[in-house]
Design an enzyme around this catalytic site. Sequence first.
Site, PDB file in Angstrom:
ATOM      1  N   ASP A   1      40.738  39.889  40.090  1.00 52.86           N
ATOM      2  CA  ASP A   1      39.989  38.650  40.149  1.00 52.86           C
ATOM      3  C   ASP A   1      40.885  37.570  40.765  1.00 52.86           C
ATOM      4  O   ASP A   1      42.107  37.748  40.863  1.00 52.86           O
ATOM      5  CB  ASP A   1      39.542  38.263  38.735  1.00 52.86           C
ATOM      6  CG  ASP A   1      38.649  37.037  38.722  1.00 52.86           C
ATOM      7  OD1 ASP A   1      37.847  36.877  39.659  1.00 52.86           O
ATOM      8  OD2 ASP A   1      38.752  36.239  37.773  1.00 52.86           O
TER       9      ASP A   1
ATOM     10  N   ASP B   1      40.232  33.510  40.413  1.00 46.52           N
ATOM     11  CA  ASP B   1      40.386  32.365  39.511  1.00 46.52           C
ATOM     12  C   ASP B   1      40.794  32.837  38.120  1.00 46.52           C
ATOM     13  O   ASP B   1      40.138  33.697  37.524  1.00 46.52           O
ATOM     14  CB  ASP B   1      39.072  31.579  39.418  1.00 46.52           C
ATOM     15  CG  ASP B   1      38.735  30.876  40.725  1.00 46.52           C
ATOM     16  OD1 ASP B   1      39.640  30.256  41.299  1.00 46.52           O
ATOM     17  OD2 ASP B   1      37.578  30.960  41.161  1.00 46.52           O
TER      18      ASP B   1
END
Length: 261
Positions: free
Chosen positions: A13, A15
């Site tokens: 991922d 963020d």
Amino acid sequence: MTERKPIEYWLSDMDGVLVHEGRPVPGADEFIRRLAASGKPFLVLTNNSIYTRRDLSARLGSLGLAVPAESIFTSALATARFLADQRPEGSAYVIGEAGLTTALHEAEFVLTDLDPDYVVLGETRTYSFSQITKAIRLIENGARFVATNPDPIGPSPEGSLPACGAVAAMITRATGVAPYFVGKPNPLMMRTALNVVGGHSESTAMVGDRMDTDIVAGVEAGLETILVLSGMTRKEEVERFPFRPNRVVSSIADLIEVVDA
């Protein structure tokens, strides 16, 4: 936990893992450098559909994170691929920004508010009440409802922002029609990501900061799952979920040495 093969492919991922509130997470730059040096395929997966992957590569680069555009895969790209497969050269009314509209144009979709095949909801900095009203009326008239991701809130330096999942809930409440969410935790996005890197589930790791999207998506796709505590999910929250990550670490910095293992 069952014995797994060494990690040869990495999905991460963005963020909360590589960046947090507009700043790089300490150790993220070295993690990416180590991955590049190892030659192991690597893909950044994000539910953020606002930006194109070239835009995201430039934004990460400005923070000292050297991630090439081809190593980024967004929910916008996954949505465009899904729709192109479902209805080639179809049409859509889109609420979103350049990341989503560009992906749909490249998938040869026509963007229109005249009897579209789909209403496609993505992320935007400024959700418009008139656009939401238009979407509701088109869905009432038979347009299929698709959304890029189910995240109800997103991060910002000022605090939480309402995101795609929250606006989708509003439209669903008004129409009685639930969207099909393409992004994480839909295993469809994970399988597409595996195809992009040419990976196999038994030797691929998914690194994320959210139990309800990143980790459950990795679990359902059969990947090794690694939760970092530098983002949304806190350590004390992990036990609330009926599934568990294979590893829990403080941040991406704890995985630098794992790359060479």
